[in-house]
Design a protein around this motif. Structure first.
Motif, PDB file in Angstrom:
ATOM      1  N   ALA A   1     -41.323  -3.453 -63.572  1.00  0.00           N
ATOM      2  CA  ALA A   1     -40.656  -2.862 -62.403  1.00  0.00           C
ATOM      3  C   ALA A   1     -39.323  -3.564 -62.147  1.00  0.00           C
ATOM      4  N   LEU A   2     -39.312  -4.885 -62.273  1.00  0.00           N
ATOM      5  CA  LEU A   2     -38.079  -5.650 -62.047  1.00  0.00           C
ATOM      6  C   LEU A   2     -37.006  -5.253 -63.073  1.00  0.00           C
ATOM      7  N   ARG A   3     -37.429  -5.071 -64.317  1.00  0.00           N
ATOM      8  CA  ARG A   3     -36.445  -4.684 -65.348  1.00  0.00           C
ATOM      9  C   ARG A   3     -35.865  -3.306 -65.052  1.00  0.00           C
ATOM     10  N   LEU A   4     -36.730  -2.395 -64.572  1.00  0.00           N
ATOM     11  CA  LEU A   4     -36.225  -1.051 -64.227  1.00  0.00           C
ATOM     12  C   LEU A   4     -35.234  -1.144 -63.067  1.00  0.00           C
ATOM     13  N   GLN A   5     -35.560  -1.977 -62.095  1.00  0.00           N
ATOM     14  CA  GLN A   5     -34.658  -2.185 -60.956  1.00  0.00           C
ATOM     15  C   GLN A   5     -33.309  -2.702 -61.476  1.00  0.00           C
ATOM     16  N   GLU A   6     -33.361  -3.647 -62.399  1.00  0.00           N
ATOM     17  CA  GLU A   6     -32.116  -4.221 -62.937  1.00  0.00           C
ATOM     18  C   GLU A   6     -31.331  -3.179 -63.744  1.00  0.00           C
TER      19      GLU A   6
ATOM     20  N   ARG B   1     -34.357   2.343 -47.836  1.00  0.00           N
ATOM     21  CA  ARG B   1     -33.540   2.133 -49.053  1.00  0.00           C
ATOM     22  C   ARG B   1     -33.325   0.651 -49.358  1.00  0.00           C
ATOM     23  N   ARG B   2     -34.385  -0.123 -49.138  1.00  0.00           N
ATOM     24  CA  ARG B   2     -34.314  -1.538 -49.509  1.00  0.00           C
ATOM     25  C   ARG B   2     -35.178  -1.711 -50.756  1.00  0.00           C
ATOM     26  N   SER B   3     -34.575  -2.088 -51.859  1.00  0.00           N
ATOM     27  CA  SER B   3     -35.335  -2.156 -53.112  1.00  0.00           C
ATOM     28  C   SER B   3     -35.132  -3.515 -53.788  1.00  0.00           C
ATOM     29  N   GLY B   4     -35.795  -3.688 -54.928  1.00  0.00           N
ATOM     30  CA  GLY B   4     -35.741  -4.991 -55.607  1.00  0.00           C
ATOM     31  C   GLY B   4     -36.606  -5.994 -54.886  1.00  0.00           C
ATOM     32  N   LEU B   5     -37.498  -5.491 -54.041  1.00  0.00           N
ATOM     33  CA  LEU B   5     -38.338  -6.348 -53.204  1.00  0.00           C
ATOM     34  C   LEU B   5     -39.809  -6.086 -53.469  1.00  0.00           C
ATOM     35  N   MET B   6     -40.634  -7.066 -53.087  1.00  0.00           N
ATOM     36  CA  MET B   6     -42.092  -6.875 -53.129  1.00  0.00           C
ATOM     37  C   MET B   6     -42.625  -7.196 -51.736  1.00  0.00           C
ATOM     38  N   VAL B   7     -43.597  -6.442 -51.284  1.00  0.00           N
ATOM     39  CA  VAL B   7     -44.222  -6.799 -50.004  1.00  0.00           C
ATOM     40  C   VAL B   7     -45.185  -7.969 -50.267  1.00  0.00           C
ATOM     41  N   ALA B   8     -45.215  -8.906 -49.320  1.00  0.00           N
ATOM     42  CA  ALA B   8     -46.012 -10.115 -49.538  1.00  0.00           C
ATOM     43  C   ALA B   8     -46.695 -10.523 -48.245  1.00  0.00           C
ATOM     44  N   ALA B   9     -47.855 -11.170 -48.388  1.00  0.00           N
ATOM     45  CA  ALA B   9     -48.545 -11.733 -47.218  1.00  0.00           C
ATOM     46  C   ALA B   9     -48.106 -13.187 -47.089  1.00  0.00           C
ATOM     47  N   ARG B  10     -47.573 -13.525 -45.931  1.00  0.00           N
ATOM     48  CA  ARG B  10     -47.197 -14.924 -45.650  1.00  0.00           C
ATOM     49  C   ARG B  10     -47.769 -15.265 -44.283  1.00  0.00           C
ATOM     50  N   GLY B  11     -48.782 -16.103 -44.266  1.00  0.00           N
ATOM     51  CA  GLY B  11     -49.460 -16.388 -42.995  1.00  0.00           C
ATOM     52  C   GLY B  11     -50.051 -15.101 -42.450  1.00  0.00           C
ATOM     53  N   THR B  12     -49.710 -14.762 -41.206  1.00  0.00           N
ATOM     54  CA  THR B  12     -50.257 -13.533 -40.619  1.00  0.00           C
ATOM     55  C   THR B  12     -49.317 -12.342 -40.791  1.00  0.00           C
TER      56      THR B  12
ATOM     57  N   PRO C   1     -40.956  -8.886 -46.846  1.00  0.00           N
ATOM     58  CA  PRO C   1     -40.397  -8.577 -48.168  1.00  0.00           C
ATOM     59  C   PRO C   1     -39.952  -9.865 -48.865  1.00  0.00           C
ATOM     60  N   VAL C   2     -40.217  -9.979 -50.155  1.00  0.00           N
ATOM     61  CA  VAL C   2     -39.706 -11.114 -50.937  1.00  0.00           C
ATOM     62  C   VAL C   2     -39.032 -10.521 -52.172  1.00  0.00           C
ATOM     63  N   PRO C   3     -38.053 -11.236 -52.753  1.00  0.00           N
ATOM     64  CA  PRO C   3     -37.417 -10.680 -53.958  1.00  0.00           C
ATOM     65  C   PRO C   3     -38.455 -10.485 -55.068  1.00  0.00           C
ATOM     66  N   LEU C   4     -38.382  -9.351 -55.715  1.00  0.00           N
ATOM     67  CA  LEU C   4     -39.303  -9.060 -56.820  1.00  0.00           C
ATOM     68  C   LEU C   4     -39.159 -10.147 -57.898  1.00  0.00           C
ATOM     69  N   ALA C   5     -37.951 -10.646 -58.055  1.00  0.00           N
ATOM     70  CA  ALA C   5     -37.703 -11.689 -59.067  1.00  0.00           C
ATOM     71  C   ALA C   5     -38.520 -12.943 -58.759  1.00  0.00           C
ATOM     72  N   GLU C   6     -38.707 -13.227 -57.467  1.00  0.00           N
ATOM     73  CA  GLU C   6     -39.485 -14.419 -57.094  1.00  0.00           C
ATOM     74  C   GLU C   6     -40.957 -14.234 -57.509  1.00  0.00           C
ATOM     75  N   ALA C   7     -41.442 -13.026 -57.303  1.00  0.00           N
ATOM     76  CA  ALA C   7     -42.836 -12.737 -57.654  1.00  0.00           C
ATOM     77  C   ALA C   7     -43.056 -12.820 -59.161  1.00  0.00           C
ATOM     78  N   CYS C   8     -42.005 -12.541 -59.929  1.00  0.00           N
ATOM     79  CA  CYS C   8     -42.145 -12.505 -61.388  1.00  0.00           C
ATOM     80  C   CYS C   8     -41.814 -13.840 -62.044  1.00  0.00           C
ATOM     81  N   ALA C   9     -41.372 -14.811 -61.241  1.00  0.00           N
ATOM     82  CA  ALA C   9     -40.876 -16.069 -61.820  1.00  0.00           C
ATOM     83  C   ALA C   9     -41.986 -16.918 -62.421  1.00  0.00           C
ATOM     84  N   GLU C  10     -43.188 -16.814 -61.876  1.00  0.00           N
ATOM     85  CA  GLU C  10     -44.288 -17.636 -62.405  1.00  0.00           C
ATOM     86  C   GLU C  10     -45.621 -16.963 -62.123  1.00  0.00           C
ATOM     87  N   ILE C  11     -46.668 -17.488 -62.758  1.00  0.00           N
ATOM     88  CA  ILE C  11     -48.025 -17.013 -62.473  1.00  0.00           C
ATOM     89  C   ILE C  11     -48.680 -18.116 -61.660  1.00  0.00           C
TER      90      ILE C  11
END
Ligand code: F6P
Length: 340
Positions: free
Chosen positions: A109-114, A299-310, A314-324
């Motif tokens: 998905a990140l590559r398609l966004q790029e 129209r906000r893209s290149g992002l992933m929805v994420a749970a942070r606390g409660t 949105p976080v950058p999709l690149a951040e989600a793909c940076a590591e496992i």
């Protein structure tokens, strides 16, 4: 009017339908259109789509699997990336594609966004190993199933004075093993992130027997290294992930030999992925779906929805793909406190 595409790709996971329902519910409320893509990336490449409205998502909240279908097909392995999907995108008028997937899917998905296709990601996997989010949907359900299995296996282990190994999914990370092991009171837990010593595990088990507990349950993450050196290259899927399962069968004879106690193996496999999601996963998945629709409509893209606390953020999709993301030492330390 915004047109959102929604696609589920990679292995299925309890809660996928709740995300789809969340996307459609919010889109109807905000006057946007939703195009459902069938069978993951394969459907996007082949033009398999169907419109989704409120009636299509009624009654699916608690259903396992995905009403859209999924596949382990990848546009960068089985196609030419954006070129292989843009025909469908243009024909359907999709402005933003909501991609519900695990790490392999999100990387595509990140590559398609790029390459120019606006994408919003939703983190899905029972493995709970996606960076950038505290938790993924599907994980709670898998842990619930694995915990129940450990509970059940414990009573038969006790009746027969056996060592029981319960192998759980999770690929290269030991989240399910750690959580279900803690929740089920496993006597030892093996995870890929931490090297194990079978002599030390055997001693834990012998110690239990000396103190009147003549049975033991060991939770085993499927991604742990086998105890013997095996040069065979593992089979891999479209995303290059090794096909795992069965390592406990190689650990069991070693433990049996070291302890002298009868040992059995249960591999939980796909039972951890099937069936209805827990209430917690239904809520998380619904919140992810609604948040993803909001991002796409705005129209906000290149992002992933994420749970942070409660919060859902949105976080950058690149951040989600940076590591496992793996199990941290503190959490595993809690599990280790109760070994034996
Ligand atoms: O990533 C989810 C997962 O269930 C892993 O835990 C497991 O190793 C893998 O998928 C199994 O994949 P498949 O459904 O292709 O056998």
């Amino acid at each position: 009017m915004a047109v959102l595409g929604v696609l589920t790709a990679g292995g299925d996971c309890p809660g996928l339908n709740a995300v789809i329902r969340g996307v459609v519910g919010r889109s109807v409320e905000r006057d946007a259109e939703v195009v459902g893509v069938l069978n993951g990336w394969e459907g996007l490449m082949n033009g398999q789509v169907r419109p989704l409205d409120r009636d299509d998502v009624r009654g699916i909240l608690g259903r396992g699997g995905t009403i859209l279908g999924t596949s382990r097909v990848d546009p960068y392995v089985h196609g030419d990336g954006l070129a292989s999907v843009e025909g469908t995108v243009r024909r359907t008028g999709i402005d933003t594609l909501i991609v519900i997937g695990g790490d392999g899917t999100l990387r595509s998905a990140l590559r398609l966004q790029e390459e120019g296709l606006p994408v919003v990601g939703v983190p899905k996997t029972i493995d709970n190993d996606i960076a950038g989010t505290d938790v993924t949907f599907g994980f709670d359900t898998a842990v619930e199933i694995a915990t129940e299995a450990i509970d059940r296996i414990t009573s038969t282990a006790e009746s027969h004075n056996r060592i029981m190994l319960v192998e759980v999914m999770g690929r290269t990370k030991g989240w399910i093993a750690t959580y279900a092991g803690i929740a089920g009171g496993a006597d030892a837990i093996l995870i890929p992130e931490v090297d194990y010593d079978l002599e030390a595990i055997a001693e834990i088990i012998r110690h239990r027997h000396r103190h009147g507990h003549s049975y033991s349950v060991v939770a085993v993450g499927e991604g742990v290294k086998p105890p013997d050196d095996d040069e065979t290259e593992p089979e891999v899927d479209a995303f290059g992930f090794a096909r795992l399962g069965g390592v406990a069968y190689r650990i069991a004879p070693v433990l049996e030999r070291l302890t002298g106690f009868e040992t059995r193996v249960t591999v939980l496999g796909h039972t951890q992925r099937g069936g209805k999601p827990t209430a917690a996963d239904r809520v998380l998945a619904t919140r992810f779906g609604v948040a993803a629709a909001d991002l796409a409509i705005d129209r906000r893209s290149g992002l992933m929805v994420a749970a942070r606390g409660t919060e859902i953020v949105p976080v950058p999709l690149a951040e989600a793909c940076a590591e496992i993301r793996g199990v941290d030492e503190t959490l595993f330390g809690v599990a280790q406190t109760f070994f034996g």
